[in-house]
Write an enzyme that holds these catalytic residues in place. Sequence first.
Site, PDB file in Angstrom:
ATOM      1  N   ARG A  70      28.953 -13.677 -24.854  1.00  0.00           N
ATOM      2  CA  ARG A  70      28.281 -14.473 -23.824  1.00  0.00           C
ATOM      3  C   ARG A  70      26.766 -14.419 -23.970  1.00  0.00           C
ATOM      4  NH1 ARG A  70      32.160 -12.280 -19.026  1.00  0.00           N
ATOM      5  NH2 ARG A  70      33.670 -13.964 -19.131  1.00  0.00           N
ATOM      6  N   THR A  82       2.292   0.581  -8.968  1.00  0.00           N
ATOM      7  CA  THR A  82       3.183  -0.586  -8.979  1.00  0.00           C
ATOM      8  C   THR A  82       3.971  -0.615 -10.272  1.00  0.00           C
ATOM      9  OG1 THR A  82       3.286  -3.006  -9.082  1.00  0.00           O
ATOM     10  CG2 THR A  82       1.231  -2.016  -9.764  1.00  0.00           C
ATOM     11  N   ASP A 120       0.533  -5.014 -13.233  1.00  0.00           N
ATOM     12  CA  ASP A 120      -0.266  -6.242 -13.190  1.00  0.00           C
ATOM     13  C   ASP A 120      -1.685  -6.026 -12.662  1.00  0.00           C
ATOM     14  OD1 ASP A 120       0.520  -5.656 -10.645  1.00  0.00           O
ATOM     15  OD2 ASP A 120       1.107  -7.686 -10.103  1.00  0.00           O
ATOM     16  N   ARG A 179       0.936  14.270  -4.396  1.00  0.00           N
ATOM     17  CA  ARG A 179       0.815  15.716  -4.609  1.00  0.00           C
ATOM     18  C   ARG A 179      -0.521  16.070  -5.266  1.00  0.00           C
ATOM     19  NH1 ARG A 179       1.894  18.544  -9.333  1.00  0.00           N
ATOM     20  NH2 ARG A 179       2.474  20.743  -9.107  1.00  0.00           N
ATOM     21  N   ALA A 180      -0.877  15.299  -6.294  1.00  0.00           N
ATOM     22  CA  ALA A 180      -2.111  15.610  -7.029  1.00  0.00           C
ATOM     23  C   ALA A 180      -3.345  15.384  -6.155  1.00  0.00           C
ATOM     24  CB  ALA A 180      -2.184  14.755  -8.293  1.00  0.00           C
ATOM     25  N   ARG A 185       4.545  -3.279   4.429  1.00  0.00           N
ATOM     26  CA  ARG A 185       3.588  -4.381   4.336  1.00  0.00           C
ATOM     27  C   ARG A 185       3.137  -4.675   5.762  1.00  0.00           C
ATOM     28  NH1 ARG A 185       4.650  -5.820  -1.178  1.00  0.00           N
ATOM     29  NH2 ARG A 185       6.801  -5.350  -1.651  1.00  0.00           N
ATOM     30  N   GLN A 219      15.352  -1.212 -10.193  1.00  0.00           N
ATOM     31  CA  GLN A 219      14.164  -1.015 -11.026  1.00  0.00           C
ATOM     32  C   GLN A 219      13.074  -0.197 -10.345  1.00  0.00           C
ATOM     33  OE1 GLN A 219      13.252  -5.056 -13.130  1.00  0.00           O
ATOM     34  NE2 GLN A 219      14.525  -5.453 -11.364  1.00  0.00           N
ATOM     35  N   ARG A 233       6.854  -9.776 -10.303  1.00  0.00           N
ATOM     36  CA  ARG A 233       6.139 -10.797  -9.518  1.00  0.00           C
ATOM     37  C   ARG A 233       5.648 -11.893 -10.453  1.00  0.00           C
ATOM     38  NH1 ARG A 233       3.575  -9.948  -3.953  1.00  0.00           N
ATOM     39  NH2 ARG A 233       2.659  -7.936  -4.337  1.00  0.00           N
ATOM     40  N   ASP A 258       4.906  -3.210 -11.654  1.00  0.00           N
ATOM     41  CA  ASP A 258       4.648  -4.488 -12.325  1.00  0.00           C
ATOM     42  C   ASP A 258       3.603  -4.411 -13.447  1.00  0.00           C
ATOM     43  OD1 ASP A 258       6.348  -5.421 -10.395  1.00  0.00           O
ATOM     44  OD2 ASP A 258       4.779  -6.259  -9.128  1.00  0.00           O
ATOM     45  N   ASP A 277      -1.698  -4.805  -6.281  1.00  0.00           N
ATOM     46  CA  ASP A 277      -2.907  -5.620  -6.133  1.00  0.00           C
ATOM     47  C   ASP A 277      -3.179  -6.013  -4.682  1.00  0.00           C
ATOM     48  OD1 ASP A 277      -0.691  -7.269  -6.141  1.00  0.00           O
ATOM     49  OD2 ASP A 277      -1.621  -8.848  -7.338  1.00  0.00           O
ATOM     50  N   GLY A 278      -2.132  -6.274  -3.915  1.00  0.00           N
ATOM     51  CA  GLY A 278      -2.320  -6.610  -2.496  1.00  0.00           C
ATOM     52  C   GLY A 278      -2.929  -5.447  -1.738  1.00  0.00           C
ATOM     53  N   ARG A 288      24.666  -5.107 -22.489  1.00  0.00           N
ATOM     54  CA  ARG A 288      24.891  -5.527 -23.876  1.00  0.00           C
ATOM     55  C   ARG A 288      26.336  -5.243 -24.312  1.00  0.00           C
ATOM     56  NH1 ARG A 288      22.193  -6.895 -28.216  1.00  0.00           N
ATOM     57  NH2 ARG A 288      20.123  -6.572 -27.369  1.00  0.00           N
ATOM     58  N   GLY A 342       4.917  -2.387  -2.474  1.00  0.00           N
ATOM     59  CA  GLY A 342       6.179  -1.943  -3.066  1.00  0.00           C
ATOM     60  C   GLY A 342       6.094  -0.495  -3.518  1.00  0.00           C
ATOM     61  N   ASN A 351      27.070 -13.010 -31.906  1.00  0.00           N
ATOM     62  CA  ASN A 351      28.187 -13.260 -31.022  1.00  0.00           C
ATOM     63  C   ASN A 351      27.843 -13.001 -29.556  1.00  0.00           C
ATOM     64  OD1 ASN A 351      28.154 -10.554 -30.849  1.00  0.00           O
ATOM     65  ND2 ASN A 351      30.158 -10.204 -31.795  1.00  0.00           N
ATOM     66  N   SER A 352      26.610 -12.634 -29.304  1.00  0.00           N
ATOM     67  CA  SER A 352      26.171 -12.518 -27.914  1.00  0.00           C
ATOM     68  C   SER A 352      24.652 -12.598 -27.893  1.00  0.00           C
ATOM     69  CB  SER A 352      26.591 -11.184 -27.323  1.00  0.00           C
ATOM     70  OG  SER A 352      25.778 -10.164 -27.838  1.00  0.00           O
TER      71      SER A 352
HETATM   72  P1  ATP Z   1       3.497  -4.679  -5.130  1.00  0.00           P
HETATM   73  O1  ATP Z   1       2.654  -5.303  -6.221  1.00  0.00           O
HETATM   74  O2  ATP Z   1       4.264  -3.511  -5.653  1.00  0.00           O
HETATM   75  O3  ATP Z   1       4.307  -5.628  -4.341  1.00  0.00           O
HETATM   76  P2  ATP Z   1       1.247  -4.756  -3.348  1.00  0.00           P
HETATM   77  O4  ATP Z   1       0.294  -3.684  -2.975  1.00  0.00           O
HETATM   78  O5  ATP Z   1       0.703  -5.870  -4.183  1.00  0.00           O
HETATM   79  O6  ATP Z   1       2.479  -4.051  -4.045  1.00  0.00           O
HETATM   80  P3  ATP Z   1       1.399  -6.540  -1.070  1.00  0.00           P
HETATM   81  O7  ATP Z   1       2.542  -6.812  -0.163  1.00  0.00           O
HETATM   82  O8  ATP Z   1       0.826  -7.669  -1.820  1.00  0.00           O
HETATM   83  O9  ATP Z   1       1.888  -5.371  -2.013  1.00  0.00           O
HETATM   84  O10 ATP Z   1       0.214  -5.906  -0.191  1.00  0.00           O
HETATM   85  C1  ATP Z   1       0.439  -4.796   0.649  1.00  0.00           C
HETATM   86  C2  ATP Z   1      -0.362  -4.926   1.927  1.00  0.00           C
HETATM   87  O11 ATP Z   1      -1.760  -4.970   1.638  1.00  0.00           O
HETATM   88  C3  ATP Z   1      -0.095  -6.203   2.713  1.00  0.00           C
HETATM   89  O12 ATP Z   1       1.058  -6.114   3.513  1.00  0.00           O
HETATM   90  C4  ATP Z   1      -1.359  -6.295   3.572  1.00  0.00           C
HETATM   91  O13 ATP Z   1      -1.268  -5.453   4.693  1.00  0.00           O
HETATM   92  C5  ATP Z   1      -2.430  -5.729   2.635  1.00  0.00           C
HETATM   93  N1  ATP Z   1      -3.186  -6.834   2.027  1.00  0.00           N
HETATM   94  C6  ATP Z   1      -2.853  -7.581   0.952  1.00  0.00           C
HETATM   95  N2  ATP Z   1      -3.792  -8.517   0.677  1.00  0.00           N
HETATM   96  C7  ATP Z   1      -4.751  -8.368   1.636  1.00  0.00           C
HETATM   97  C8  ATP Z   1      -5.982  -9.024   1.926  1.00  0.00           C
HETATM   98  N3  ATP Z   1      -6.446 -10.031   1.164  1.00  0.00           N
HETATM   99  N4  ATP Z   1      -6.694  -8.601   2.990  1.00  0.00           N
HETATM  100  C9  ATP Z   1      -6.251  -7.577   3.756  1.00  0.00           C
HETATM  101  N5  ATP Z   1      -5.105  -6.933   3.531  1.00  0.00           N
HETATM  102  C10 ATP Z   1      -4.361  -7.288   2.492  1.00  0.00           C
END
Ligand code: ATP
Length: 326
Positions: free
Chosen positions: A166, A129, A133, A24-25, A75, A258, A175, A131, A106-107, A158, A14, A218-219
Amino acid sequence: MHAINCIGILTSGGDAPGMNAAIRAVTRTALYNGFGVKGIYHGYRGLINNEVETLTTDSVSNIIQRGGTILKTARSKEFETSEGRKTAFDNIQAHGIDALVVIGGDGSLAGARVLAAEYDFPIVGLPGTIDNDLSGTDTTIGYDTALNTITWAVDKIRDTAMSHERLFFIEVMGRNAGFLALNGAVATGAEAAIIPEIATEVDQLAELIQSGFRKSKNSSIVLVAESEVTGGAMGLAERVKREYPEYEVRVTILGHIQRGGSPTAADRILATRMGEAAVNALIEGQRNVMVGIQDDRLVYVPFSKAIRDDKPINRDLLQTIKMLSV
Ligand code: ATP
């Protein structure tokens, strides 16, 4: 390990405000230190599809204030296979890239960890991210901007909530993490935050209603973290309509608003410090770490720790919110 001459950089998963400031940095710190810089477009997908271009100092001019990512993001299912990663690594080598900076959630860092281990290749991650997280860092690039956007949006809701008397359930991103919902609730003076971190322990909705949270008001505004565990704003609204038909309920899902917008000063500064630190980490011989920030100090966090699903959330704030909504 052979010497680093050229650093590749990509954004993945994301998008988050501040990613451009980080690009840039990283680019300018690398150039300052005499390295070549290659930008990889569309994250891991672009690595597989060979979407690589040389970055110069001009490539990153006038982007510090822009949301999104000039390198685009994506992704990639293919990158989750060893064949996909083999193609990615072949392209890394073909372009003479000796080290990689990966900016993402994290992904993305889980993917970086796998690639780094398979090919014994130096990668440094930046937590990009909204999030918040990732473990081992107090905050992530984009989180502060998203929190401010939520605050701005909830303030507007608000006004209408007050006028119509409401109950509003407002769903925010995160997530499986409740940082945006919890701190967004504090910042907007919401009556409650419903977050996944405690959803398995208590029925937060029942507790909320039973405490008579709306008696003197009231809300009411309740921030809900998107998550299967909380049921999301829609799920909760359906439940209220069923179990407490006396309430007039409305739902707003803030959605992708967001993610957008110009990064706040805090996110620009964080991204800039972390981007510089990523290159310094590579110069120092660090690898397979995420740059984090703890008590305003930059730290290196092993990927294995950063992607762990156990970042503590300040539960005391739930009590604060409850107390202040008397
Ligand atoms: P956000 O938290 O903002 O959604 P993210 O980095 O967690 O961002 P993901 O979609 O979870 O987003 O992961 C991005 C890409 O990272 C995935 O599409 C995939 O290509 C790669 N990826 C995630 N997990 C693995 C894994 N276990 N092994 C290899 N590649 C991975």
